[in-house]
Design an enzyme around this catalytic site. Structure first.
Site, mmCIF file in Angstrom:
data_model
loop_
_atom_site.group_PDB
_atom_site.id
_atom_site.type_symbol
_atom_site.label_atom_id
_atom_site.label_comp_id
_atom_site.label_asym_id
_atom_site.label_seq_id
_atom_site.Cartn_x
_atom_site.Cartn_y
_atom_site.Cartn_z
ATOM 1 N N LEU A 195 -0.593 1.647 29.331
ATOM 2 C CA LEU A 195 -0.892 0.573 30.277
ATOM 3 C C LEU A 195 -2.387 0.495 30.582
ATOM 4 O O LEU A 195 -2.863 -0.539 31.042
ATOM 5 C CB LEU A 195 -0.111 0.777 31.576
ATOM 6 C CG LEU A 195 1.407 0.736 31.437
ATOM 7 C CD1 LEU A 195 2.070 1.072 32.765
ATOM 8 C CD2 LEU A 195 1.885 -0.622 30.928
ATOM 9 N N HIS A 224 -2.254 12.487 30.391
ATOM 10 C CA HIS A 224 -3.137 11.719 31.289
ATOM 11 C C HIS A 224 -3.706 12.604 32.395
ATOM 12 O O HIS A 224 -4.878 12.515 32.739
ATOM 13 C CB HIS A 224 -2.369 10.571 31.958
ATOM 14 C CG HIS A 224 -2.367 9.299 31.171
ATOM 15 N ND1 HIS A 224 -3.506 8.734 30.650
ATOM 16 C CD2 HIS A 224 -1.360 8.433 30.864
ATOM 17 C CE1 HIS A 224 -3.197 7.596 30.027
ATOM 18 N NE2 HIS A 224 -1.893 7.394 30.137
ATOM 19 N N HIS A 241 2.934 12.065 27.050
ATOM 20 C CA HIS A 241 1.859 11.078 27.279
ATOM 21 C C HIS A 241 1.366 11.139 28.733
ATOM 22 O O HIS A 241 0.155 11.143 28.981
ATOM 23 C CB HIS A 241 2.425 9.696 26.936
ATOM 24 C CG HIS A 241 1.507 8.538 27.114
ATOM 25 N ND1 HIS A 241 1.091 7.741 26.062
ATOM 26 C CD2 HIS A 241 0.931 8.008 28.222
ATOM 27 C CE1 HIS A 241 0.286 6.786 26.522
ATOM 28 N NE2 HIS A 241 0.180 6.920 27.837
HETATM 29 NI NI NI Z 1 -0.806 5.834 29.294
#
Ligand code: NI
Length: 202
Positions: A110, A155, A151
């Site tokens: 995103l 982050h 994932h």
């Molecule tokens: Ni991401």
């Protein structure tokens, strides 16, 4: 029926703008969560609202510009079973030796909206941590859920999936994103109708 390992996500949060790759908070290890207070609960509810507005399956705190190790997810596994949860201070465990099988599948983020490329990751993953109340949680997954748990934990340690693909694929990612950039306002997904057409990204 909810997946047995699902925990209900808080509702009623406000959508915040999503931070993009290249912003410093996306590329450094975040701080551990130490206060499980109202401020954290508001952050988590806002992250859930933001994830849904952006049609994502997971969202990390630095993706709304906050320097704290917490992520939220609502993601199917390889059997299409949905798991939901909140994880603070995650510790990721991946299979080793003969149990370790890499799966190559398209991945998106995103914080680089509109771009996807293949990324090889172990096909199962387990994350242990605590929820927004400080209670221990553990989630294991296959398929997209395994990818999502890896994932989102990445982050919180300052790694984006572009760091895990060859340079050529990374260049393609940025090019794809550039081509679609005008479709995403600077404050995206603020103001997006969450009931609009679906588009899965994490
Ligand atoms: Ni991401």
């Amino acid at each position: 029926m909810p997946h047995p390992q699902s925990r209900p996500l808080p509702q009623g949060g406000s959508v915040r703008p999503i931070t993009r790759w290249g912003t410093p908070v996306m590329h450094r290890e975040l701080a551990d969560v130490t206060s499980f207070d109202d401020e954290l609960h508001t952050l988590v509810a806002d992250m859930v609202a933001t994830m849904y507005a952006a049609r994502g399956v997971g969202l990390a705190a630095n993706q709304v510009g906050v320097d704290l190790k917490v992520f939220v997810f609502d993601c199917p596994d390889e059997d299409h079973e949905i798991s939901t949860g909140v994880v603070c201070n995650p510790v990721l465990t991946l299979p080793e030796g003969t149990d370790r099988n890499l799966e190559d599948d398209d991945e998106g983020c995103l914080s680089l909206p509109g771009a996807f490329t293949s990324c090889a990751r172990p096909d199962t993953a387990t994350v242990r941590g605590v929820d927004q109340f400080g209670e221990p949680v553990e989630f294991s997954g296959t398929g997209l859920l395994a990818r999502c748990l890896q994932h989102e934990t990445d982050h919180l340690f300052g790694t984006v999936f572009g760091d895990r693909v060859p340079e050529r694929a990374r260049k393609k990612l940025y090019k794809q994103h550039q081509e679609l950039a005008e479709g995403y306002a600077d404050d995206w997904p603020v103001g997006v109708d969450p009931n609009a057409a679906p588009d899965d990204e994490d």
